[in-house]
Design a protein around this motif. Sequence first.
Motif, short mmCIF file in Angstrom:
data_model
loop_
_atom_site.label_atom_id
_atom_site.label_comp_id
_atom_site.label_asym_id
_atom_site.label_seq_id
_atom_site.Cartn_x
_atom_site.Cartn_y
_atom_site.Cartn_z
N ARG A 1 -38.58 61.73 -51.78
CA ARG A 1 -39.97 61.46 -51.44
C ARG A 1 -40.51 60.41 -52.40
N TRP A 2 -40.92 59.29 -51.86
CA TRP A 2 -41.33 58.18 -52.73
C TRP A 2 -42.78 57.77 -52.59
N LYS A 3 -43.40 58.06 -51.45
CA LYS A 3 -44.74 57.53 -51.22
C LYS A 3 -45.76 58.10 -52.19
N ALA A 4 -45.69 59.40 -52.46
CA ALA A 4 -46.65 60.02 -53.38
C ALA A 4 -46.53 59.40 -54.77
N ILE A 5 -45.30 59.08 -55.18
CA ILE A 5 -45.10 58.48 -56.50
C ILE A 5 -45.66 57.06 -56.54
N LEU A 6 -45.40 56.28 -55.47
CA LEU A 6 -45.95 54.92 -55.43
C LEU A 6 -47.48 54.95 -55.39
N ALA A 7 -48.02 55.86 -54.57
CA ALA A 7 -49.48 55.96 -54.49
C ALA A 7 -50.07 56.40 -55.83
N GLY A 8 -49.40 57.35 -56.50
CA GLY A 8 -49.85 57.77 -57.82
C GLY A 8 -49.82 56.63 -58.81
N GLY A 9 -48.76 55.80 -58.74
CA GLY A 9 -48.69 54.63 -59.60
C GLY A 9 -49.82 53.66 -59.34
N GLY A 10 -50.14 53.47 -58.05
CA GLY A 10 -51.26 52.59 -57.72
C GLY A 10 -52.57 53.10 -58.27
N VAL A 11 -52.79 54.42 -58.20
CA VAL A 11 -54.02 55.03 -58.73
C VAL A 11 -54.10 54.85 -60.24
N LEU A 12 -52.98 55.11 -60.94
CA LEU A 12 -52.96 54.96 -62.41
C LEU A 12 -53.23 53.52 -62.82
N ALA A 13 -52.57 52.57 -62.13
CA ALA A 13 -52.76 51.16 -62.47
C ALA A 13 -54.20 50.73 -62.22
N ALA A 14 -54.77 51.18 -61.10
CA ALA A 14 -56.17 50.84 -60.81
C ALA A 14 -57.11 51.46 -61.85
N ALA A 15 -56.84 52.72 -62.23
CA ALA A 15 -57.68 53.38 -63.23
C ALA A 15 -57.61 52.65 -64.57
N GLY A 16 -56.39 52.27 -64.98
CA GLY A 16 -56.25 51.53 -66.24
C GLY A 16 -56.97 50.19 -66.19
N THR A 17 -56.88 49.51 -65.06
CA THR A 17 -57.55 48.21 -64.93
C THR A 17 -59.06 48.37 -64.97
N ILE A 18 -59.58 49.40 -64.31
CA ILE A 18 -61.03 49.64 -64.32
C ILE A 18 -61.51 49.95 -65.74
N MET A 19 -60.73 50.75 -66.47
CA MET A 19 -61.10 51.03 -67.86
C MET A 19 -61.10 49.76 -68.71
N LEU A 20 -60.11 48.89 -68.49
CA LEU A 20 -60.06 47.63 -69.23
C LEU A 20 -61.23 46.72 -68.86
N ALA A 21 -61.68 46.81 -67.60
CA ALA A 21 -62.83 46.01 -67.17
C ALA A 21 -64.12 46.43 -67.88
N MET A 22 -64.13 47.63 -68.45
CA MET A 22 -65.31 48.14 -69.15
C MET A 22 -65.28 47.83 -70.64
N VAL A 23 -64.23 47.09 -71.08
CA VAL A 23 -64.13 46.72 -72.50
C VAL A 23 -65.26 45.75 -72.86
N GLY A 24 -65.87 45.99 -74.00
CA GLY A 24 -66.93 45.12 -74.49
C GLY A 24 -66.90 45.04 -76.00
N GLU A 25 -67.94 44.47 -76.58
CA GLU A 25 -67.93 44.26 -78.03
C GLU A 25 -68.03 45.56 -78.81
N ASP A 26 -68.48 46.65 -78.19
CA ASP A 26 -68.60 47.93 -78.89
C ASP A 26 -67.53 48.94 -78.47
N THR A 27 -66.54 48.51 -77.70
CA THR A 27 -65.51 49.43 -77.21
C THR A 27 -64.59 49.86 -78.35
N GLY A 28 -64.30 51.14 -78.41
CA GLY A 28 -63.39 51.65 -79.43
C GLY A 28 -61.94 51.37 -79.08
#
Length: 539
Positions: free
Chosen positions: A343-370
């Motif tokens: 079964r591969w689709k759940a793993i690929l979809a999970g990877g897409g969710v993780l990558a999107a979540a990481g990218t969204i968190m990086l988009a919130m980086v600013g001058e005061d980000t820890g």
Amino acid sequence: MSTTSDSPVAPQAPAAATKGALMAVYGMLLAMFVAVLAPTVVTVALPRIVTELGGSQSSYTWIVTAELLAMTATVPLWGKLADLYSKKRLLQISLGLFVLGSIVAGLAGSVWVLIVSRVAQGIGAGGLTAMVPVVMAVIVPFRERGKYMGLFGAVFTVGTIIGPPLGGILAETPGLGWRLCFFFGVPFALLSMVVLQRTFHLPTTRRAVHVDYLGAALIVIGACALLVWCSLAGDVFAWGSVWTPVLVAGGVIALALAVWVEARSPEPVIPLALFRNRAVALTTLASLLVGIVMFGGTVFVPPYLQLSQGRSPAQTGLLSLPMALGIVLASTVAGRLISRTGRWKAILAGGGVLAAAGTIMLAMVGEDTGLLWFEIAITLLGLGVGCLLQNLVLVAQSSVDMRQLGVATSALSFFRSLGGSIGVTVLGAVFAHRVQSIIGDRAPSGNSVGSGGDALPDLSTLPDAARQAVEQAYAIATGGIFLLTVPFAVAMLVAVALLKQRPLASPFGAPPGPPNKGAGRPDGPEPTLAQGPDVPQAG
């Protein structure tokens, strides 16, 4: 059809790998170690390299893009040449180009010399990327191939993990400093050349092959024209100058001609008919987007850590490890789960969710980000990319006929590298303009940092107020660049979600679909990437 050879024996899949073949495999392991290590060991040191050579933010991105484009453009050509010429000679030429490029890069006195040397490195890396799977399929018997592919996986893992911290340490070595990052792989490449020269004796079986040089050239010209425009417009020349219509129109026309040529070529670099397969089309699109997201993350992490957080190259290497470890860990675990369950689709979809979540968190980086927030974000991005990278290839391979394995695999590799080139160049141009705009607004008047120059600043030479302006600019620009990456990450998730769960290949490697007679059975002749469809081989 004619046959030339490095030895008088015709090429046949051996019943067991000979001692000489095993030594040749070890030689290729060395070669792949060099190819994997080269980009990871240099990336962390790039801010210091560009600063010392007086380069700009645009040249920073082109140091990365030059190698990516050269590798992307030449991988299909190397694969075609493997059908025509000695594989041993092609491997040696690849390693020779890589060594030459590495030496010139290590001796470079200007950014432009460094960029040209990176092109040579990219061509050599393209040859290694294309040739090693071809040679492996010929000299190692099917039943032993998994064991040796495991060794290649281990080499990839080691090169990926040790590259960033090693690059940081080398960049701070007294004396040569960052130049050691380029020289470090040269002894390994030379040793690989010696081992292959002494142990690799494989015949060359030629067949009638039309190498679509015109199609490949048009693809490269079109892509480069558009990437050059994205990178230099508004910096080297004005957006409204004559260069904009010349480069944009030239790039679009070249790509349109490439499609026309490829559609009529008997052996195209990228077979357009392949994309009528829904799974191949979606995995190719996802691979293109993975390239944008992955290479964007890899390239913009070091400038943030060094120019916003004030970290040294060695510290940057260690702080970049979570992303590399995430890619390796997720790739390994996901591969085993797919092998065990099918079964591969759940793993690929999970990877897409993780990558999107990481990218969204990086988009919130600013001058005061820890720093903790940033590290969690790149870890999630690494885990997501790791779930997707090789498993997208697996799904594509399992969706085509055995005779299309080679072109399907190379297509995904091509578009992933092309996505990386687009991501690094376009996002790099936006990043450079954003940094300079913020510095111009925030740096004290009369300070050279705020004068609009594009050179990467040396924080140690700046007064406190100017240094703070630079740190703030790189933090804000980093968040902004990942904000632009979010739509690509979301589109990548959508492409994966549209894939339909289907059975993977059989235990013997024959994908479901029209069978290739004798292929995929342990007692039948083995298909190799060096063979064309239904073309008899000499011997």
